[in-house]
Design an enzyme around this catalytic site. Structure first.
Site, PDB file in Angstrom:
ATOM      1  N   CYS A   1     -29.916 -28.002 -22.347  1.00 56.26           N
ATOM      2  CA  CYS A   1     -28.459 -28.060 -22.519  1.00 56.26           C
ATOM      3  C   CYS A   1     -27.922 -29.408 -22.068  1.00 56.26           C
ATOM      4  O   CYS A   1     -28.300 -29.913 -21.011  1.00 56.26           O
ATOM      5  CB  CYS A   1     -27.819 -26.941 -21.688  1.00 56.26           C
ATOM      6  SG  CYS A   1     -26.027 -26.950 -21.742  1.00 56.26           S
TER       7      CYS A   1
ATOM      8  N   CYS B   1     -22.533 -29.376 -15.081  1.00 56.93           N
ATOM      9  CA  CYS B   1     -22.186 -27.947 -15.077  1.00 56.93           C
ATOM     10  C   CYS B   1     -22.868 -27.255 -13.894  1.00 56.93           C
ATOM     11  O   CYS B   1     -24.042 -27.486 -13.624  1.00 56.93           O
ATOM     12  CB  CYS B   1     -22.620 -27.305 -16.395  1.00 56.93           C
ATOM     13  SG  CYS B   1     -22.255 -25.542 -16.465  1.00 56.93           S
TER      14      CYS B   1
ATOM     15  N   CYS C   1     -26.168 -23.750 -14.275  1.00 50.64           N
ATOM     16  CA  CYS C   1     -27.641 -23.756 -14.159  1.00 50.64           C
ATOM     17  C   CYS C   1     -28.067 -24.698 -13.037  1.00 50.64           C
ATOM     18  O   CYS C   1     -27.638 -25.851 -12.999  1.00 50.64           O
ATOM     19  CB  CYS C   1     -28.277 -24.225 -15.469  1.00 50.64           C
ATOM     20  SG  CYS C   1     -28.108 -23.029 -16.796  1.00 50.64           S
TER      21      CYS C   1
ATOM     22  N   CYS D   1     -23.911 -23.383 -24.517  1.00 50.20           N
ATOM     23  CA  CYS D   1     -24.303 -22.678 -23.294  1.00 50.20           C
ATOM     24  C   CYS D   1     -25.522 -21.828 -23.631  1.00 50.20           C
ATOM     25  O   CYS D   1     -25.397 -20.638 -23.935  1.00 50.20           O
ATOM     26  CB  CYS D   1     -23.161 -21.810 -22.756  1.00 50.20           C
ATOM     27  SG  CYS D   1     -23.633 -20.979 -21.211  1.00 50.20           S
TER      28      CYS D   1
ATOM     29  N   GLN E   1     -25.182  -5.022 -14.787  1.00 49.53           N
ATOM     30  CA  GLN E   1     -26.219  -6.051 -14.744  1.00 49.53           C
ATOM     31  C   GLN E   1     -26.095  -6.958 -15.972  1.00 49.53           C
ATOM     32  O   GLN E   1     -25.896  -6.476 -17.085  1.00 49.53           O
ATOM     33  CB  GLN E   1     -27.604  -5.415 -14.708  1.00 49.53           C
ATOM     34  CG  GLN E   1     -27.904  -4.704 -13.400  1.00 49.53           C
ATOM     35  CD  GLN E   1     -28.005  -5.651 -12.208  1.00 49.53           C
ATOM     36  OE1 GLN E   1     -28.171  -6.867 -12.374  1.00 49.53           O
ATOM     37  NE2 GLN E   1     -27.883  -5.115 -11.017  1.00 49.53           N
TER      38      GLN E   1
ATOM     39  N   GLU F   1     -18.713   4.456  -3.950  1.00 45.53           N
ATOM     40  CA  GLU F   1     -18.327   3.220  -4.636  1.00 45.53           C
ATOM     41  C   GLU F   1     -16.901   2.874  -4.249  1.00 45.53           C
ATOM     42  O   GLU F   1     -16.042   3.749  -4.175  1.00 45.53           O
ATOM     43  CB  GLU F   1     -18.476   3.421  -6.149  1.00 45.53           C
ATOM     44  CG  GLU F   1     -17.778   2.408  -7.031  1.00 45.53           C
ATOM     45  CD  GLU F   1     -18.236   0.964  -6.821  1.00 45.53           C
ATOM     46  OE1 GLU F   1     -19.452   0.702  -6.700  1.00 45.53           O
ATOM     47  OE2 GLU F   1     -17.348   0.075  -6.772  1.00 45.53           O
TER      48      GLU F   1
ATOM     49  N   ASP G   1     -27.211  -0.779  -3.341  1.00 43.63           N
ATOM     50  CA  ASP G   1     -27.154  -1.974  -4.178  1.00 43.63           C
ATOM     51  C   ASP G   1     -25.883  -2.739  -3.824  1.00 43.63           C
ATOM     52  O   ASP G   1     -24.941  -2.814  -4.614  1.00 43.63           O
ATOM     53  CB  ASP G   1     -27.139  -1.511  -5.662  1.00 43.63           C
ATOM     54  CG  ASP G   1     -27.215  -2.662  -6.642  1.00 43.63           C
ATOM     55  OD1 ASP G   1     -27.287  -3.818  -6.206  1.00 43.63           O
ATOM     56  OD2 ASP G   1     -27.196  -2.380  -7.859  1.00 43.63           O
TER      57      ASP G   1
ATOM     58  N   CYS H   1     -28.965  -8.576  -4.686  1.00 44.23           N
ATOM     59  CA  CYS H   1     -28.754  -9.807  -5.452  1.00 44.23           C
ATOM     60  C   CYS H   1     -28.760 -11.018  -4.533  1.00 44.23           C
ATOM     61  O   CYS H   1     -28.615 -12.143  -5.003  1.00 44.23           O
ATOM     62  CB  CYS H   1     -27.466  -9.719  -6.253  1.00 44.23           C
ATOM     63  SG  CYS H   1     -26.050  -9.292  -5.238  1.00 44.23           S
TER      64      CYS H   1
HETATM   65  C1  SAM Z   1     -24.083  -5.105  -7.108  1.00 44.10           C
HETATM   66  S1  SAM Z   1     -22.914  -3.905  -7.639  1.00 44.10           S
HETATM   67  C2  SAM Z   1     -23.971  -2.538  -7.944  1.00 44.10           C
HETATM   68  C3  SAM Z   1     -23.427  -1.449  -8.837  1.00 44.10           C
HETATM   69  C4  SAM Z   1     -24.448  -0.462  -9.416  1.00 44.10           C
HETATM   70  N1  SAM Z   1     -25.419  -0.004  -8.438  1.00 44.10           N
HETATM   71  C5  SAM Z   1     -25.141  -1.063 -10.617  1.00 44.10           C
HETATM   72  O1  SAM Z   1     -26.258  -1.585 -10.487  1.00 44.10           O
HETATM   73  O2  SAM Z   1     -24.555  -1.058 -11.714  1.00 44.10           O
HETATM   74  C6  SAM Z   1     -22.128  -3.546  -6.132  1.00 44.10           C
HETATM   75  C7  SAM Z   1     -21.057  -2.496  -6.209  1.00 44.10           C
HETATM   76  O3  SAM Z   1     -20.604  -2.225  -4.891  1.00 44.10           O
HETATM   77  C8  SAM Z   1     -19.185  -2.067  -4.914  1.00 44.10           C
HETATM   78  N2  SAM Z   1     -18.764  -2.401  -3.530  1.00 44.10           N
HETATM   79  C9  SAM Z   1     -18.638  -3.625  -2.971  1.00 44.10           C
HETATM   80  N3  SAM Z   1     -18.370  -3.516  -1.662  1.00 44.10           N
HETATM   81  C10 SAM Z   1     -18.316  -2.182  -1.383  1.00 44.10           C
HETATM   82  C11 SAM Z   1     -18.075  -1.445  -0.196  1.00 44.10           C
HETATM   83  N4  SAM Z   1     -17.843  -2.049   0.954  1.00 44.10           N
HETATM   84  N5  SAM Z   1     -18.118  -0.087  -0.284  1.00 44.10           N
HETATM   85  C12 SAM Z   1     -18.321   0.531  -1.458  1.00 44.10           C
HETATM   86  N6  SAM Z   1     -18.578  -0.131  -2.615  1.00 44.10           N
HETATM   87  C13 SAM Z   1     -18.557  -1.473  -2.573  1.00 44.10           C
HETATM   88  C14 SAM Z   1     -18.693  -2.954  -6.005  1.00 44.10           C
HETATM   89  O4  SAM Z   1     -17.450  -2.491  -6.505  1.00 44.10           O
HETATM   90  C15 SAM Z   1     -19.832  -2.845  -7.031  1.00 44.10           C
HETATM   91  O5  SAM Z   1     -19.586  -1.816  -7.952  1.00 44.10           O
END
Ligand code: SAM
Length: 409
Positions: free
Chosen positions: A71, A85, A88, A164, A238, A291, A339, A366
């Site tokens: 790119c 940019c 990347c 991109c 994702q 969540e 997650d 992540c």
């Molecule tokens: C990395 S995403 C993972 C979502 C899901 N597991 C997926 O893979 O599609 C993190 C999620 O945590 C939520 N989140 C962030 N901080 C939080 C908290 N303190 N308590 C509850 N949820 C939270 C965000 O809104 C988001 O949906």
């Protein structure tokens, strides 16, 4: 700032740069590779700064891992207007080298933050197209002249994009890069796995929100089954087209849920893991999904509507975990998947999870620093790291996804 230094480059560090030293001071250098000799232009820091940031503007001795970026916007800013940019970090490295760099960073985080020597291999995500064409969700910023673009690293400036190559072709087919977005502050483009590409312009005035945010559908197909999800176009999903199925497969494999198990799905989003877990634990089991985002919770309830064993709790994990007694009674928890966002779960959440004595905790991360830190907290509470897998879910960038498996020590 702007001074050119001749540097020998050391190992990669978390964040998409390598470490070097100049007259005893640490210099974080972008767009270079370990072992190279480069001319690096200082981009941040001065006489009294503890460390400097710099960008490699000329390569004197190139690494055998160096390749020509595809790119024109990749690399340091150049006088012809190309480069600069921040999207990347590693397009100048071959894909195998990028994965080795990411593996070294993950291993270093576990060593430094958890005191663990972990062998790390970063695996490609199935369906990857040589590290390109994977971004199915992109938020482009908009320049004053109305062109869509991305920002340089650590900057509020904007580079209008002509191309991109890491964006999914369906994102670019929306002609987002050609259109005039003068009335918008940003524009989100979403290419879901099940349905048309969606474009959501974000109004210039911050007080205004997009009038309607469409709901898109995502399909996840694994050897064990197929699940369909409704997701708000601006909600979390994702980004790499192969990532969701890869993570579901791995989480199900390591948790190995049994009929009747009680499962916690923390930071559950729209229920990516909750749906397959609910199917596996059956009607005698339960999945409690926590969540924080109200819209994601609404979609999670819709997505799990046919599975009464799923309970979606809207709230912050930090506070909800303490009050789960009413849902769980005095029963222990059998399995946990979490997650969290980049900041991780933190000491208190990890302590509360471990106190419930799950057979296995699958930690989808992540950020390698966050999972390394949280692993160390779990170790303080009687758990150990049994396995760690890492995935190249964001090729060309420094981001890497890890799944850590924690079990009672
Ligand atoms: C990395 S995403 C993972 C979502 C899901 N597991 C997926 O893979 O599609 C993190 C999620 O945590 C939520 N989140 C962030 N901080 C939080 C908290 N303190 N308590 C509850 N949820 C939270 C965000 O809104 C988001 O949906």
């Amino acid at each position: 700032m702007g001074t050119d230094l001749e540097l020998t480059i050391g190992p990669p560090a978390h964040g998409g740069f390598c470490v070097s030293r100049h007259e005893g001071r640490v210099v974080f250098v972008r767009h270079t590779l370990p072992g190279e000799r480069v001319i690096a232009r200082v981009t941040e820091g001065g006489e009294s700064s503890r460390f400097l940031r710099a960008d490699a503007v000329a390569v004197l001795d190139a690494s055998p891992d160096r390749v020509e970026p595809v790119c024109r916007h990749a690399g340091p800013p150049r006088t012809d207007g190309s480069g600069g940019c921040g999207g990347c970090d590693w397009q100048h490295a071959s894909l195998p080298a990028q994965r080795r760099l990411a593996a070294a960073v993950v291993a270093e985080q576990f060593q430094r933050l958890a005191g663990l020597e972990v062998p790390v291999v970063v695996q490609p995500v199935p369906g990857d197209v040589a590290g390109f064409e994977w971004r199915t969700r992109v938020e482009f910023a908009v320049s004053p002249s109305g062109r869509a673009g991305l920002r340089p690293a650590r900057s509020h400036d904007l580079i209008p994009l002509e191309e991109c190559p890491i964006s999914h072709p369906r994102v670019l087919e929306s002609l987002v890069l050609q259109a005039d977005w003068r009335d918008s502050r940003a524009v989100d483009v979403i290419a879901p796995s099940d349905g048309e590409t969606v474009v959501v312009p974000i109004p210039r005035r911050r007080a205004e929100q997009p009038r309607t945010v469409p709901i898109v559908r995502e399909k996840v197909t694994t050897p064990a089954g197929e699940w369909s999800y409704a997701v708000s176009a601006r909600g979390f999903w994702q980004v790499h087209p192969g990532a969701a199925a890869t993570f579901v497969t791995r989480v199900m494999e390591v948790l190995a849920p049994r009929h009747g198990d009680r499962v916690l799905d923390l930071y559950a989003g729209v229920g990516l893991f909750a749906l397959p877990l609910a199917e596996a634990v059956g009607e005698t089991g339960s999945v409690i999904a926590v969540e924080g985002d109200a819209i994601a919770c609404k979609q999670a309830r819709v997505n799990g509507a046919s599975q009464p064993q799923i309970t979606v709790i809207e709230g912050r994990v930090e506070t909800e975990l303490a009050s789960l007694g009413s849902q769980l009674g005095s029963q222990p928890v059998d399995l946990v998947v979490l997650d969290p966002p980049r900041s991780g779960a933190g000491r208190d959440v990890m302590a509360a999870l471990c106190a419930r004595g799950p057979r296995v905790i699958a930690y989808v991360a992540c950020d390698p620093a966050a999972v390394a830190r949280d692993t160390a907290y779990a170790m303080e509470h009687g758990y150990r790291l049994a396995e760690l897998t890492a995935y190249d879910a964001f090729p060309m960038t420094h981001h890497v996804e890890c799944i850590a498996v924690l079990v009672p020590a």
